[in-house]
Scaffold this active site. Structure first.
Site, short mmCIF file in Angstrom:
data_model
loop_
_atom_site.label_atom_id
_atom_site.label_comp_id
_atom_site.label_asym_id
_atom_site.label_seq_id
_atom_site.Cartn_x
_atom_site.Cartn_y
_atom_site.Cartn_z
N GLY A 41 0.86 -1.19 0.00
CA GLY A 41 0.00 0.00 0.00
C GLY A 41 0.90 1.24 0.00
CE LYS A 42 0.62 3.42 -5.98
NZ LYS A 42 1.79 2.60 -6.36
N GLY A 43 0.52 4.31 0.90
CA GLY A 43 0.56 5.10 2.13
C GLY A 43 1.38 4.43 3.21
CG ASN A 45 4.55 0.30 0.53
OD1 ASN A 45 4.34 -0.57 1.36
ND2 ASN A 45 4.29 0.14 -0.76
CD GLU A 140 -2.49 2.46 -3.71
OE1 GLU A 140 -2.14 1.70 -4.62
OE2 GLU A 140 -2.07 2.32 -2.53
CG ASN A 184 6.07 7.66 -12.30
OD1 ASN A 184 5.42 8.35 -13.08
ND2 ASN A 184 5.62 6.52 -11.81
CB THR A 204 11.37 9.47 -9.27
OG1 THR A 204 10.10 9.03 -9.76
CG2 THR A 204 11.21 10.03 -7.87
CG ASP A 236 5.39 3.57 -2.29
OD1 ASP A 236 4.88 4.58 -2.83
OD2 ASP A 236 4.94 2.42 -2.46
#
Ligand code: RIB
Length: 293
Positions: A41-43, A45, A140, A184, A204, A236
């Site tokens: 999960g992006k949050g 992580n 997300e 990105n 990035t 992340d």
């Protein structure tokens, strides 16, 4: 130095990861090499990455009342993330089906589950955001919640870092309260009409490092030379580390984050692959003050 206070409002998933020699074609059945379940999960992580970078981190999100939720709450606590504001709701924890190929690329399908229930912020959530040095968000969880968190942070002098992933239209009411946008190259292209509205834009570039565009121009930092095995969660790791280092020592934040993101690709898993501060410092060896920004 006092640890930077970071609040993450975002997603948390159980990642179900298969490693494969190559990605299957549509309709093809392919024999994989291995399977594992690992925290993602992006949050979450980014919260773990920020804690490993030395942040004092609190996570606002939701897990389901299932076994995955219990495991993920324990993982966050063990990583040093404050889970007091993490809700447990009826239903399933978010999951991500991830395929990692032999050349370290990935495909990800997310089923939001409990993440979709993060539709309101409590008084305690808002107070934590006001007290924080940095609010860190992704896309997300429901956009209305991200917008409410970001606007509250902006109104209370908390620096807002937004990683707009998975990419979607970002409304004016959200982007105009963002201090630092981390994208990105693909997201930069898709959001090109709004990227000049933020004071700082971090782009990035994978193995080529990252650029930071600010009021005084653009600076670049290279990524370390590493042998990647899994790029899942590298962005992340970069973003969580960047948020902490932006408060600790702004002039070296980009270089620090590039090192953290690069190191994350050398280990399998998302949350688990983000490096400790000691590992990053060891890789960079020596003063990091040469970067500007
Ligand atoms: O950025 C990687 C993450 O995206 C994975 O951990 C997966 O859960 C999805 O949220």
């Amino acid at each position: 130095m006092k640890a930077p206070r970071i609040v993450v409002v975002g997603s948390i998933n159980m990642d179900m990861v298969t490693t494969v020699p190559r990605f299957p074609a549509p309709g093809e059945t392919l024999l994989g090499n291995a399977f594992s379940t690992t925290a993602g999960g992006k949050g979450s992580n980014q919260a773990v990455a920020a804690a490993k970078a030395g942040g004092d981190v609190s996570f606002i999100g939701a897990i389901g009342d299932d076994g995955f939720g219990t495991q993920l709450r324990t993982m966050l606590a063990e990583a040093g993330v404050d889970t007091e504001l993490l809700r447990t709701v009826n239903g399933s924890t978010g999951v991500a089906a991830i395929t990692v190929s032999a050349n370290a690329e990935n495909n990800i399908v997310v089923v939001a589950g409990a993440n979709d229930t993060v539709s309101e912020l409590t008084e305690a959530d808002l107070a934590a955001i006001s007290r924080a040095d940095v609010l860190l968000c992704q896309l997300e969880i429901p956009l209305t919640t991200v917008t409410a968190a970001v606007r509250h942070a902006h109104a209370n002098g908390t620096i807002v870092v937004l990683n707009p992933s998975p990419v979607q239209d970002v409304p004016s009411g959200l982007i105009d309260s963002v201090d630092i946008l981390v994208v990105n190259q693909s997201e930069a292209g898709q959001l090109s009409s709004i990227t000049d509205r933020v004071p700082y834009l971090v782009t990035t570039l994978g193995a080529a490092g990252a650029d930071l565009r600010g009021p005084d121009g653009t600076v670049h930092s290279d990524s370390p030379l590493v042998t990647p095995v899994d790029t899942t969660g590298a962005g992340d790791a970069f973003t969580g580390a960047f948020a902490v280092e932006w408060i600790r020592h702004r002039g070296r934040a980009l270089r620090y984050a590039c090192a953290a993101g690069g190191l994350a690709t050398t280990i399998h898993g998302a949350a688990a692959s983000s490096p400790t501060r000691a590992a990053v410092e060891n890789l960079l060896e020596g003063p990091l003050d040469s970067d500007t920004g």
